[in-house]
Design a protein around this motif. Structure first.
Motif, PDB file in Angstrom:
ATOM      1  N   ALA A   1      -2.433 -39.637   9.883  1.00 17.39           N
ATOM      2  CA  ALA A   1      -3.238 -38.459   9.535  1.00 17.39           C
ATOM      3  C   ALA A   1      -4.190 -38.133  10.665  1.00 17.39           C
ATOM      4  O   ALA A   1      -4.562 -38.994  11.463  1.00 17.39           O
ATOM      5  N   ALA A   2      -4.572 -36.864  10.718  1.00 18.25           N
ATOM      6  CA  ALA A   2      -5.466 -36.382  11.763  1.00 18.25           C
ATOM      7  C   ALA A   2      -6.411 -35.333  11.202  1.00 18.25           C
ATOM      8  O   ALA A   2      -6.139 -34.723  10.162  1.00 18.25           O
TER       9      ALA A   2
ATOM     10  N   PHE B   1       1.630 -35.507  18.637  1.00 16.79           N
ATOM     11  CA  PHE B   1       1.942 -34.169  19.152  1.00 16.79           C
ATOM     12  C   PHE B   1       0.931 -33.154  18.633  1.00 16.79           C
ATOM     13  O   PHE B   1       0.355 -32.387  19.396  1.00 16.79           O
ATOM     14  N   TRP B   2       0.727 -33.127  17.319  1.00 18.26           N
ATOM     15  CA  TRP B   2      -0.172 -32.127  16.742  1.00 18.26           C
ATOM     16  C   TRP B   2      -1.619 -32.357  17.162  1.00 18.26           C
ATOM     17  O   TRP B   2      -2.378 -31.403  17.329  1.00 18.26           O
ATOM     18  N   CYS B   3      -2.028 -33.609  17.355  1.00 15.76           N
ATOM     19  CA  CYS B   3      -3.377 -33.872  17.882  1.00 15.76           C
ATOM     20  C   CYS B   3      -3.534 -33.247  19.266  1.00 15.76           C
ATOM     21  O   CYS B   3      -4.538 -32.581  19.548  1.00 15.76           O
ATOM     22  N   ALA B   4      -2.542 -33.443  20.126  1.00 17.52           N
ATOM     23  CA  ALA B   4      -2.601 -32.868  21.469  1.00 17.52           C
ATOM     24  C   ALA B   4      -2.521 -31.346  21.417  1.00 17.52           C
ATOM     25  O   ALA B   4      -3.196 -30.652  22.187  1.00 17.52           O
ATOM     26  N   ALA B   5      -1.707 -30.807  20.519  1.00 10.48           N
ATOM     27  CA  ALA B   5      -1.542 -29.362  20.414  1.00 10.48           C
ATOM     28  C   ALA B   5      -2.812 -28.669  19.941  1.00 10.48           C
ATOM     29  O   ALA B   5      -3.167 -27.600  20.430  1.00 10.48           O
ATOM     30  N   LEU B   6      -3.518 -29.288  18.993  1.00  5.12           N
ATOM     31  CA  LEU B   6      -4.648 -28.629  18.338  1.00  5.12           C
ATOM     32  C   LEU B   6      -6.021 -29.181  18.718  1.00  5.12           C
ATOM     33  O   LEU B   6      -7.039 -28.650  18.264  1.00  5.12           O
ATOM     34  N   GLY B   7      -6.060 -30.254  19.500  1.00  6.11           N
ATOM     35  CA  GLY B   7      -7.350 -30.870  19.803  1.00  6.11           C
ATOM     36  C   GLY B   7      -7.895 -31.678  18.634  1.00  6.11           C
ATOM     37  O   GLY B   7      -9.099 -31.871  18.509  1.00  6.11           O
TER      38      GLY B   7
END
Length: 149
Positions: A62-63, A24-30
């Protein structure tokens, strides 16, 4: 020479499903999910080699920002669910420099995108110059508050 008191920051999230929250956060923040360790083509190959049993393979994720511009995000499995409001949250800068209706339209568009990814809309705060230009509060798929700013 760098300042010896300056430190990098990693933002850590407690999660029931670290891989899903990381996605989710990868998609939200690029952002991008961290690559497996050197010598491994996939995380499954690395975890096989490390002897990690299947039931432990979603204990962490992690991202990072692909250009190194933001902090690393770390997601760790915990047994308990979220029970109270966050004391710290992320402000996602979705409309920097915009004001008035143009700003709110941009925030609404980003809100719609994040809701489609699994976020929940919580509340819209109208512009109240001079201190607030307006923002939208959401919760990520596990209930962590964030603001579109």
């Amino acid at each position: 020479m760098s300042d010896p008191t300056t430190r990098e920051v990693q933002v850590s999230f407690d999660a029931a499903d670290p891989a899903a929250l990381c996605a989710f956060w990868c998609a939200a923040l690029g952002y991008e999910v961290d690559a497996p360790p050197p010598g491994f083509d996939t995380w499954d190959a690395a975890l096989d080699a490390f002897g990690v049993p299947p039931e432990r393979r979603n204990d962490a994720s992690a991202a990072h920002h692909p250009g190194g511009a933001g902090p690393r995000l770390f997601f760790q499995r915990v047994p308990e669910t979220k029970t109270a409001k966050n004391r710290v949250h992320l402000d996602v800068r979705a409309a920097p420099g915009l004001r008035g209706e143009e700003r709110m339209v941009a925030l609404e568009a980003e809100c719609d995108r994040l809701v489609a990814l699994g976020a929940t809309r919580v509340q819209r705060h109208e512009p109240a110059p001079p201190l607030s230009h307006g923002f939208i509060v959401l919760a990520d798929p596990e209930g962590n508050e964030l603001c579109l700013d």
